[in-house]
Design a protein around this motif. Structure first.
Motif, PDB file in Angstrom:
ATOM      1  N   TYR A  92     -36.756  -6.122  30.308  1.00 31.08           N
ATOM      2  CA  TYR A  92     -37.591  -6.472  29.164  1.00 31.08           C
ATOM      3  C   TYR A  92     -36.713  -6.737  27.964  1.00 31.08           C
ATOM      4  CZ  TYR A  92     -36.911  -1.707  27.482  1.00 31.08           C
ATOM      5  OH  TYR A  92     -36.359  -0.529  27.035  1.00 31.08           O
ATOM      6  N   GLU A  93     -37.317  -7.392  26.984  1.00 31.41           N
ATOM      7  CA  GLU A  93     -36.617  -7.751  25.756  1.00 31.41           C
ATOM      8  C   GLU A  93     -37.602  -7.603  24.609  1.00 31.41           C
ATOM      9  OE1 GLU A  93     -34.063 -11.574  24.157  1.00 31.41           O
ATOM     10  OE2 GLU A  93     -35.540 -11.885  25.730  1.00 31.41           O
ATOM     11  N   ILE A  94     -37.164  -7.000  23.509  1.00 33.36           N
ATOM     12  CA  ILE A  94     -38.011  -6.846  22.329  1.00 33.36           C
ATOM     13  C   ILE A  94     -37.479  -7.771  21.238  1.00 33.36           C
ATOM     14  CG2 ILE A  94     -38.836  -5.272  20.550  1.00 33.36           C
ATOM     15  CD1 ILE A  94     -38.514  -2.985  22.521  1.00 33.36           C
ATOM     16  N   LEU A  95     -38.370  -8.641  20.768  1.00 32.46           N
ATOM     17  CA  LEU A  95     -38.033  -9.566  19.693  1.00 32.46           C
ATOM     18  C   LEU A  95     -38.974  -9.309  18.522  1.00 32.46           C
ATOM     19  CD1 LEU A  95     -37.812 -12.760  21.905  1.00 32.46           C
ATOM     20  CD2 LEU A  95     -35.906 -11.399  21.084  1.00 32.46           C
ATOM     21  N   PHE A  96     -38.538  -9.639  17.324  1.00 35.90           N
ATOM     22  CA  PHE A  96     -39.358  -9.473  16.137  1.00 35.90           C
ATOM     23  C   PHE A  96     -39.657 -10.844  15.553  1.00 35.90           C
ATOM     24  CE2 PHE A  96     -37.150  -5.485  16.674  1.00 35.90           C
ATOM     25  CZ  PHE A  96     -38.177  -4.573  16.497  1.00 35.90           C
ATOM     26  N   LYS A  97     -40.908 -11.037  15.143  1.00 31.30           N
ATOM     27  CA  LYS A  97     -41.352 -12.315  14.595  1.00 31.30           C
ATOM     28  C   LYS A  97     -41.859 -12.115  13.175  1.00 31.30           C
ATOM     29  CE  LYS A  97     -44.264 -14.550  17.148  1.00 31.30           C
ATOM     30  NZ  LYS A  97     -45.318 -14.952  18.091  1.00 31.30           N
ATOM     31  N   GLN A  98     -41.630 -13.153  12.344  1.00 30.90           N
ATOM     32  CA  GLN A  98     -42.201 -13.130  11.007  1.00 30.90           C
ATOM     33  C   GLN A  98     -42.850 -14.480  10.730  1.00 30.90           C
ATOM     34  OE1 GLN A  98     -39.246 -13.787   7.617  1.00 30.90           O
ATOM     35  NE2 GLN A  98     -38.075 -12.496   9.004  1.00 30.90           N
ATOM     36  N   HIS A  99     -43.865 -14.455   9.912  1.00 33.45           N
ATOM     37  CA  HIS A  99     -44.584 -15.662   9.542  1.00 33.45           C
ATOM     38  C   HIS A  99     -43.921 -16.230   8.297  1.00 33.45           C
ATOM     39  CE1 HIS A  99     -47.660 -14.616  12.452  1.00 33.45           C
ATOM     40  NE2 HIS A  99     -47.575 -13.382  11.993  1.00 33.45           N
ATOM     41  N   VAL A 100     -43.380 -17.438   8.422  1.00 38.30           N
ATOM     42  CA  VAL A 100     -42.713 -18.089   7.293  1.00 38.30           C
ATOM     43  C   VAL A 100     -43.376 -19.422   7.018  1.00 38.30           C
ATOM     44  CG1 VAL A 100     -40.485 -16.974   7.618  1.00 38.30           C
ATOM     45  CG2 VAL A 100     -40.957 -19.093   8.804  1.00 38.30           C
ATOM     46  N   SER A 101     -43.263 -19.876   5.798  1.00 36.21           N
ATOM     47  CA  SER A 101     -43.812 -21.173   5.391  1.00 36.21           C
ATOM     48  C   SER A 101     -42.692 -21.994   4.757  1.00 36.21           C
ATOM     49  CB  SER A 101     -44.958 -20.960   4.401  1.00 36.21           C
ATOM     50  OG  SER A 101     -44.470 -20.341   3.234  1.00 36.21           O
ATOM     51  N   ALA A 102     -43.036 -23.179   4.309  1.00 35.45           N
ATOM     52  CA  ALA A 102     -42.039 -24.047   3.688  1.00 35.45           C
ATOM     53  C   ALA A 102     -41.454 -23.400   2.436  1.00 35.45           C
ATOM     54  CB  ALA A 102     -42.660 -25.399   3.351  1.00 35.45           C
ATOM     55  N   GLU A 103     -42.300 -22.657   1.709  1.00 37.40           N
ATOM     56  CA  GLU A 103     -41.797 -21.993   0.506  1.00 37.40           C
ATOM     57  C   GLU A 103     -40.726 -20.961   0.851  1.00 37.40           C
ATOM     58  OE1 GLU A 103     -45.202 -21.976   1.082  1.00 37.40           O
ATOM     59  OE2 GLU A 103     -45.784 -23.539  -0.315  1.00 37.40           O
ATOM     60  N   ASP A 104     -40.908 -20.298   1.993  1.00 36.35           N
ATOM     61  CA  ASP A 104     -39.923 -19.296   2.410  1.00 36.35           C
ATOM     62  C   ASP A 104     -38.633 -19.958   2.884  1.00 36.35           C
ATOM     63  OD1 ASP A 104     -41.784 -17.199   2.018  1.00 36.35           O
ATOM     64  OD2 ASP A 104     -42.654 -17.590   3.994  1.00 36.35           O
ATOM     65  N   MET A 105     -38.778 -21.037   3.660  1.00 36.03           N
ATOM     66  CA  MET A 105     -37.613 -21.661   4.285  1.00 36.03           C
ATOM     67  C   MET A 105     -36.765 -22.457   3.299  1.00 36.03           C
ATOM     68  SD  MET A 105     -37.519 -20.777   7.437  1.00 36.03           S
ATOM     69  CE  MET A 105     -36.338 -21.944   8.046  1.00 36.03           C
ATOM     70  N   PHE A 106     -37.411 -23.282   2.491  1.00 41.04           N
ATOM     71  CA  PHE A 106     -36.651 -24.233   1.694  1.00 41.04           C
ATOM     72  C   PHE A 106     -36.520 -23.852   0.227  1.00 41.04           C
ATOM     73  CE2 PHE A 106     -38.559 -26.661   5.211  1.00 41.04           C
ATOM     74  CZ  PHE A 106     -37.380 -26.949   5.884  1.00 41.04           C
ATOM     75  N   LEU A 107     -37.525 -23.179  -0.305  1.00 40.33           N
ATOM     76  CA  LEU A 107     -37.501 -22.894  -1.730  1.00 40.33           C
ATOM     77  C   LEU A 107     -37.104 -21.451  -2.039  1.00 40.33           C
ATOM     78  CD1 LEU A 107     -40.741 -24.806  -2.730  1.00 40.33           C
ATOM     79  CD2 LEU A 107     -38.374 -25.604  -2.870  1.00 40.33           C
ATOM     80  N   GLY A 108     -37.168 -20.580  -1.036  1.00 41.03           N
ATOM     81  CA  GLY A 108     -36.805 -19.176  -1.251  1.00 41.03           C
ATOM     82  C   GLY A 108     -37.718 -18.488  -2.238  1.00 41.03           C
ATOM     83  N   MET A 109     -39.011 -18.817  -2.205  1.00 37.65           N
ATOM     84  CA  MET A 109     -39.936 -18.279  -3.196  1.00 37.65           C
ATOM     85  C   MET A 109     -40.380 -16.852  -2.895  1.00 37.65           C
ATOM     86  SD  MET A 109     -42.167 -21.660  -4.072  1.00 37.65           S
ATOM     87  CE  MET A 109     -43.015 -20.917  -5.436  1.00 37.65           C
ATOM     88  N   SER A 110     -40.214 -16.413  -1.671  1.00 35.33           N
ATOM     89  CA  SER A 110     -40.566 -15.026  -1.357  1.00 35.33           C
ATOM     90  C   SER A 110     -39.284 -14.245  -1.153  1.00 35.33           C
ATOM     91  CB  SER A 110     -41.440 -14.969  -0.095  1.00 35.33           C
ATOM     92  OG  SER A 110     -40.673 -15.302   1.035  1.00 35.33           O
ATOM     93  N   ARG A 111     -39.426 -12.971  -0.969  1.00 34.83           N
ATOM     94  CA  ARG A 111     -38.245 -12.117  -0.784  1.00 34.83           C
ATOM     95  C   ARG A 111     -37.903 -11.928   0.687  1.00 34.83           C
ATOM     96  NH1 ARG A 111     -39.743  -7.403  -5.104  1.00 34.83           N
ATOM     97  NH2 ARG A 111     -39.450  -8.673  -6.937  1.00 34.83           N
ATOM     98  N   LYS A 112     -38.452 -12.744   1.556  1.00 34.56           N
ATOM     99  CA  LYS A 112     -38.195 -12.599   2.988  1.00 34.56           C
ATOM    100  C   LYS A 112     -36.776 -13.025   3.324  1.00 34.56           C
ATOM    101  CE  LYS A 112     -42.807 -12.927   4.829  1.00 34.56           C
ATOM    102  NZ  LYS A 112     -43.669 -13.570   5.797  1.00 34.56           N
ATOM    103  N   ASP A 113     -36.208 -12.310   4.287  1.00 33.27           N
ATOM    104  CA  ASP A 113     -34.904 -12.675   4.803  1.00 33.27           C
ATOM    105  C   ASP A 113     -34.971 -12.597   6.332  1.00 33.27           C
ATOM    106  OD1 ASP A 113     -34.821  -9.972   5.378  1.00 33.27           O
ATOM    107  OD2 ASP A 113     -33.316  -9.498   3.884  1.00 33.27           O
ATOM    108  N   ALA A 114     -33.859 -12.729   6.994  1.00 30.47           N
ATOM    109  CA  ALA A 114     -33.844 -12.774   8.460  1.00 30.47           C
ATOM    110  C   ALA A 114     -33.846 -11.393   9.107  1.00 30.47           C
ATOM    111  CB  ALA A 114     -32.624 -13.553   8.928  1.00 30.47           C
ATOM    112  N   SER A 115     -33.927 -10.331   8.347  1.00 31.78           N
ATOM    113  CA  SER A 115     -33.880  -8.983   8.913  1.00 31.78           C
ATOM    114  C   SER A 115     -35.221  -8.598   9.529  1.00 31.78           C
ATOM    115  CB  SER A 115     -33.490  -7.961   7.847  1.00 31.78           C
ATOM    116  OG  SER A 115     -34.544  -7.814   6.930  1.00 31.78           O
ATOM    117  N   THR A 116     -35.210  -7.567  10.349  1.00 31.93           N
ATOM    118  CA  THR A 116     -36.449  -7.105  10.980  1.00 31.93           C
ATOM    119  C   THR A 116     -37.363  -6.406   9.980  1.00 31.93           C
ATOM    120  OG1 THR A 116     -35.419  -5.020  11.644  1.00 31.93           O
ATOM    121  CG2 THR A 116     -35.377  -6.818  13.235  1.00 31.93           C
ATOM    122  N   ALA A 117     -36.855  -6.051   8.818  1.00 32.96           N
ATOM    123  CA  ALA A 117     -37.694  -5.412   7.803  1.00 32.96           C
ATOM    124  C   ALA A 117     -38.763  -6.362   7.279  1.00 32.96           C
ATOM    125  CB  ALA A 117     -36.832  -4.907   6.647  1.00 32.96           C
TER     126      ALA A 117
END
Length: 194
Positions: A92-117
């Motif tokens: 088995y393998e455990i992966l973590f997913k997050q919901h991102v939008s264009a604002e997250d990917m290109f504009l950095g408008m949220s505080r989301k990063d690539a971590s599992t937090a």
């Protein structure tokens, strides 16, 4: 003017320390004095503690035939990994997913990063070759995933608590893989706004 508190240097503490450091003298077989091993330990320093209740003085529960209360049983104790079960554990393998939008990917408008937090979902991929979907039994608890099939058995303690009411499982028979997506129940903090 009152004398200052002695704290650890009180007379009873010093006496207990003295008894701890000097072993008691005992009589040997010939009537002479021999130095024996002290029965005092570090727990003897300080004021005497109240004795712990024995089995006879413990509080009884409502029904006299019960030997423990429901609160005494640890969570998920019904999932015991017995050694008599000869089924093997699947990969088995455990992966973590997050919901991102264009604002997250290109504009950095949220505080989301690539971590599992910053992840909201947990994806568990379980390899079950030569297994039919009808042979799989899956039970999801808040901290435990229990999967059973005729040849495989997986008892997985999850790294984060999950919401048992919202989740989905998909079996891909061509790949022989079961994918279980579970929503994590997490404390909201300055990173995780889900």
């Amino acid at each position: 003017m009152e004398p200052p508190e002695l704290g650890l240097c009180s007379a009873s503490s010093l006496l207990a320390l003295s008894q701890l450091l000097s072993p008691p003298e005992e009589e040997d077989e010939d009537g002479g004095r021999a130095i024996g091993v002290s029965s005092a330990g570090p727990g003897n320093i300080g004021p005497p503690k109240a004795a712990a209740p024995t089995a006879a003085t413990q509080v009884k529960y409502g029904n006299s035939k019960e030997i423990w209360n429901a609160e005494d049983v640890p969570e998920d104790s019904e999932y015991n990994d017995d050694a008599l079960d000869s089924r093997e554990q699947p990969e088995y393998e455990i992966l973590f997913k997050q919901h991102v939008s264009a604002e997250d990917m290109f504009l950095g408008m949220s505080r989301k990063d690539a971590s599992t937090a910053c992840c909201e979902d947990m994806l568990i991929k379980i390899k079950l070759p030569d297994t039919k979907a009808s042979d799989i039994t899956l039970d999801i608890r808040e901290k435990v995933l229990d999967l059973r099939s005729p040849e495989k058995k997986l008892l997985l303690h999850l790294p984060h608590p999950v919401d048992t009411k919202s989740g989905k499982a998909s079996f891909f028979s061509e790949k022989g893989t079961l994918e279980v997506t579970l929503r994590m129940k997490r404390e909201l903090d300055f990173i995780n706004f889900a």
